[in-house]
Design an enzyme around this catalytic site. Sequence first.
Site, PDB file in Angstrom:
ATOM      1  N   GLU A   1      -3.152   9.821  -0.500  1.00 42.10           N
ATOM      2  CA  GLU A   1      -2.229  10.465   0.432  1.00 42.10           C
ATOM      3  C   GLU A   1      -1.144  11.269  -0.269  1.00 42.10           C
ATOM      4  O   GLU A   1      -0.153  11.662   0.344  1.00 42.10           O
ATOM      5  CB  GLU A   1      -1.631   9.404   1.365  1.00 42.10           C
ATOM      6  CG  GLU A   1      -2.723   8.740   2.194  1.00 42.10           C
ATOM      7  CD  GLU A   1      -2.218   7.660   3.122  1.00 42.10           C
ATOM      8  OE1 GLU A   1      -1.006   7.398   3.128  1.00 42.10           O
ATOM      9  OE2 GLU A   1      -3.047   7.086   3.854  1.00 42.10           O
TER      10      GLU A   1
ATOM     11  N   GLN B   1       0.794  -1.234   0.000  1.00 41.78           N
ATOM     12  CA  GLN B   1       0.000   0.000   0.000  1.00 41.78           C
ATOM     13  C   GLN B   1       0.825   1.284   0.000  1.00 41.78           C
ATOM     14  O   GLN B   1       0.450   2.263  -0.635  1.00 41.78           O
ATOM     15  CB  GLN B   1      -0.935  -0.011   1.212  1.00 41.78           C
ATOM     16  CG  GLN B   1      -1.922   1.137   1.239  1.00 41.78           C
ATOM     17  CD  GLN B   1      -3.094   0.834   2.142  1.00 41.78           C
ATOM     18  OE1 GLN B   1      -4.011   0.124   1.758  1.00 41.78           O
ATOM     19  NE2 GLN B   1      -3.073   1.355   3.346  1.00 41.78           N
TER      20      GLN B   1
ATOM     21  N   LYS C   1       3.606   9.709  10.307  1.00 41.28           N
ATOM     22  CA  LYS C   1       3.182   9.363   8.954  1.00 41.28           C
ATOM     23  C   LYS C   1       2.074  10.326   8.581  1.00 41.28           C
ATOM     24  O   LYS C   1       1.006  10.287   9.185  1.00 41.28           O
ATOM     25  CB  LYS C   1       2.591   7.945   8.936  1.00 41.28           C
ATOM     26  CG  LYS C   1       3.520   6.839   8.590  1.00 41.28           C
ATOM     27  CD  LYS C   1       2.743   5.532   8.500  1.00 41.28           C
ATOM     28  CE  LYS C   1       1.853   5.471   7.277  1.00 41.28           C
ATOM     29  NZ  LYS C   1       1.153   4.183   7.140  1.00 41.28           N
TER      30      LYS C   1
ATOM     31  N   GLU D   1       5.189  -1.910   8.198  1.00 45.57           N
ATOM     32  CA  GLU D   1       3.904  -1.818   8.902  1.00 45.57           C
ATOM     33  C   GLU D   1       2.939  -2.859   8.364  1.00 45.57           C
ATOM     34  O   GLU D   1       2.877  -3.086   7.155  1.00 45.57           O
ATOM     35  CB  GLU D   1       3.340  -0.411   8.691  1.00 45.57           C
ATOM     36  CG  GLU D   1       1.979  -0.163   9.300  1.00 45.57           C
ATOM     37  CD  GLU D   1       1.427   1.200   8.894  1.00 45.57           C
ATOM     38  OE1 GLU D   1       0.187   1.334   8.839  1.00 45.57           O
ATOM     39  OE2 GLU D   1       2.228   2.118   8.631  1.00 45.57           O
TER      40      GLU D   1
ATOM     41  N   LYS E   1      -3.374   5.976  15.587  1.00 36.87           N
ATOM     42  CA  LYS E   1      -4.398   6.714  14.840  1.00 36.87           C
ATOM     43  C   LYS E   1      -5.535   6.974  15.820  1.00 36.87           C
ATOM     44  O   LYS E   1      -6.241   6.045  16.209  1.00 36.87           O
ATOM     45  CB  LYS E   1      -4.918   5.884  13.663  1.00 36.87           C
ATOM     46  CG  LYS E   1      -3.890   5.604  12.576  1.00 36.87           C
ATOM     47  CD  LYS E   1      -4.468   4.641  11.552  1.00 36.87           C
ATOM     48  CE  LYS E   1      -3.570   4.493  10.339  1.00 36.87           C
ATOM     49  NZ  LYS E   1      -4.052   3.428   9.425  1.00 36.87           N
TER      50      LYS E   1
ATOM     51  N   ASP F   1      -0.581  -1.800  12.923  1.00 30.96           N
ATOM     52  CA  ASP F   1      -1.648  -0.814  12.695  1.00 30.96           C
ATOM     53  C   ASP F   1      -2.986  -1.526  12.833  1.00 30.96           C
ATOM     54  O   ASP F   1      -3.613  -1.488  13.887  1.00 30.96           O
ATOM     55  CB  ASP F   1      -1.482  -0.183  11.315  1.00 30.96           C
ATOM     56  CG  ASP F   1      -2.650   0.717  10.924  1.00 30.96           C
ATOM     57  OD1 ASP F   1      -3.433   1.131  11.813  1.00 30.96           O
ATOM     58  OD2 ASP F   1      -2.802   1.023   9.719  1.00 30.96           O
TER      59      ASP F   1
END
Length: 431
Positions: free
Chosen positions: A209, A167, A392, A289, A341, A316
């Site tokens: 992003e 990703q 990030k 990650e 997050k 994550d």
Amino acid sequence: MAKIINVIGREIMDSRGNPTVEAEVHLEGGFIGMAAAPSGASTGSREALELRDGDKSRYLGKGVLTAVANVNGPIRAALIGKDATAQAELDQIMIDLDGTENKDKLGANAILAVSLAAAKAAAAFKGMPLYAHIAELNGTPGQYAMPVPMMNILNGGEHADNNVDIQEFMVQPVGAKNFREALRMGAEIFHTLKKVLHGKGLSTSVGDEGGFAPNLSSNADALAVIKEAVELAGYKLGTDVTLALDCAASEFYKDGKYDLSGEGKVFDSNGFSDFLKSLTEQYPIVSIEDGLDESDWDGWAYQTKIMGDKIQLVGDDLFVTNTKILTRGIENGIANSILIKFNQIGSLTETLAAIRMAKAAGYTAVISHRSGETEDATIADLAVGTAAGQIKTGSLCRSDRVAKYNQLLRIEEQLGEKAPYRGLKEIKGQA
């Protein structure tokens, strides 16, 4: 006392053109805090619930009027008259009012927006920057650090419409002397990568992003073009700049196998970890990650065994900023880092608890945006105020990403040497 006199919720737009919740908290004396909840694309199954209306006649079912009504109704009623500086108390009131494990009654998006807005209002009341207030809430007043950015310059997976399975491919300007220099290095590499891709006749369109999303024949090809761009920009890979991956492996985990459809390869759990290890031997990848599915705990144990002493292995979807799940990970020696997050858990207090728990166990904490963002830059203050050391927040493109970098520039200007930039020392396994 920083007495709350009003709480206001509204529906605004995020960076993907979907609605999200924005909240304002008003205090006596005219102090106001405002914050918005972000939204993820690749989400862990155990994340706190983002409450959507489901009314297909509005925003294709993605409206958040129910969550907004919860802010303007029960949450407002419960917080009027309370002290905004008592963050833990405010967050607990909202958690108790919701009464569910994953905040699916009021919505994590409603609770989080109010939680962050209250923190901003309290900081204004105290006459201090948000990062300083967060440091006090964290029990670490005056302890700051500028974070090493993980800059997502090439996208695949759920963040892009291409044939790259992994990703995010990220660069980390670890050789910089300060954050300002790190940002410049990242920007120069980003623009150079655009030239490299253009020269190869590849797409220079960007993903959610801000990273490029070209059609490449393999994940190794993505690393090769980044290497070319780093060197063409005048930097040395492995010294000035290191690499990081976000596999988001849950997105291509099917029937117990890891199906890299872009490459036409299928791996079992240990085989995929071995594949990732081979990439770290070819390139200076120092952080991976979600290198396995969130449910593949045996696989995570193997991955940690073969790479955990040298590579930062970040959970994550694995940990979803949840102290209960992180506790299990720590007890079982799973991974060595957690992605933070705050919309995964739904309040500032719970977010700070996860950061503290990670650090106490010798894990690193990487502060992160979501793919659906707004101009809200709270995560910049969170990173500095907890001295997390890594952030990030996307590429050097799209104002929803750059807003965070610009806030970090402002903070570094204010703090100077009080907030050191430690580079590679911040990354687990590299100190």
